[in-house]
Design an enzyme around this catalytic site. Sequence first.
Site, short mmCIF file in Angstrom:
data_model
loop_
_atom_site.label_atom_id
_atom_site.label_comp_id
_atom_site.label_asym_id
_atom_site.label_seq_id
_atom_site.Cartn_x
_atom_site.Cartn_y
_atom_site.Cartn_z
N HIS A 280 -29.06 -13.47 -23.50
CA HIS A 280 -28.62 -14.47 -24.59
C HIS A 280 -26.88 -14.70 -24.69
O HIS A 280 -26.37 -15.50 -25.36
CB HIS A 280 -29.18 -14.02 -25.78
CG HIS A 280 -30.45 -13.97 -26.10
ND1 HIS A 280 -31.16 -15.18 -25.97
CD2 HIS A 280 -31.19 -13.01 -26.22
CE1 HIS A 280 -32.50 -14.79 -25.99
NE2 HIS A 280 -32.55 -13.70 -26.44
N ASP B 188 -38.64 -13.09 -19.63
CA ASP B 188 -38.41 -12.46 -20.89
C ASP B 188 -39.05 -13.66 -21.90
O ASP B 188 -38.85 -14.75 -21.47
CB ASP B 188 -36.94 -12.04 -21.51
CG ASP B 188 -36.82 -11.74 -22.63
OD1 ASP B 188 -36.52 -10.42 -22.72
OD2 ASP B 188 -36.74 -12.29 -23.55
N HIS C 287 -38.01 -14.70 -24.70
CA HIS C 287 -37.03 -15.33 -25.28
C HIS C 287 -36.35 -16.36 -24.20
O HIS C 287 -36.04 -15.87 -22.92
CB HIS C 287 -36.02 -14.86 -26.10
CG HIS C 287 -36.60 -13.85 -27.05
ND1 HIS C 287 -37.23 -12.53 -26.98
CD2 HIS C 287 -37.01 -14.05 -28.25
CE1 HIS C 287 -37.65 -12.10 -28.19
NE2 HIS C 287 -37.56 -13.14 -28.86
N ASP D 292 -41.35 -8.62 -23.08
CA ASP D 292 -41.69 -9.02 -24.70
C ASP D 292 -42.72 -10.11 -24.79
O ASP D 292 -43.03 -10.61 -25.76
CB ASP D 292 -40.41 -9.26 -25.78
CG ASP D 292 -39.21 -9.82 -24.87
OD1 ASP D 292 -39.55 -10.52 -23.79
OD2 ASP D 292 -37.99 -9.97 -25.50
ZN ZN Z 1 -36.58 -11.31 -25.27
#
Ligand code: ZN
Length: 309
Positions: free
Chosen positions: A125, A162, A164, A246
């Site tokens: 991120h 991931d 996200h 995740d």
């Molecule tokens: Zn994540």
Amino acid sequence: MSTLLVTHPAGLNHATPPGHPERADRLRVLDRIFEQEKFSHLVRDLAPLGEREDIIRVHPADFVDAMGEATPKEGLVRIDSDTLLSPGSWDAVLRAVGGACFAVDEVMDGKVHNAFVAMRPPGHHCETRKPMGFCLLNQVAIAARHAQAKYGLGRVAIMDFDVHHGNGTQEIFWADDSVMYCSTHEMPLYPGTGAVGETGEANTIVNAPLRSGDDGAIFKEAMETCILPRISAFSPDLILISAGFDAHVRDPLASLRLVDTDFAWVTRELMAIADKTCKGRVVSVLEGGYDLEGLASSAAAHVSALMHG
Ligand code: ZN
């Protein structure tokens, strides 16, 4: 086939407040898993400190210095509501960066076939000048630039599974035709980026968003139709993996329904491309994964696949 595991106890010293999902226990469960007999053939090394020269290829020097200086002697400094600096954070993130670059070196020098870097905090991120979403520096992006600068690689592919979207990695390589960034992620979900139409200035960004509740069959379909052919056609000289776990069905932060065998499958698919285009060179770097049991079992499946195909 030999697989390198890179760790360092400094990864435990990035402290987060009680109840924060990105916690030191994540590395403790991985340490325990990799002590099992079936992982006894892993080549093991400690992560060195990341080099400033490597970091500033991605993050400007003034930003890096400011974050180093903001690291507290005691207590926690909040960067945003869920991203924090503790006294041990800077050392942890420098080891995470150093571990990723070291793994690239060992794979590029042919000392090992592939590698997994089990360090924290995660990185995908973090944008050029903006730490966020638990991430302080973007170690996968730094490792990609390191590989290009040190070994003259023309094309590096990054696969981010991931749950996200890796907004930071996408932002860093948005206008760069030498790095392909591919992501599967749940949408809508934090951080909100990663739509199919976000393709980058050089058409080397590939986003395959999934919906809440999607399972491994839909994940495989997205990989097989949207992502794997693109990575294959790009013919990378190195494949990096932003390995977040995740998307596992047990994870508390998201609602995809992947299971351990899905992570093993995608690992083998990426290895198969790497075998064709770059002598099997794959470096995988831990990102998210917040259910300790799901993290441990899916990371074990991922690393078993790296070891045995
Ligand atoms: Zn994540």
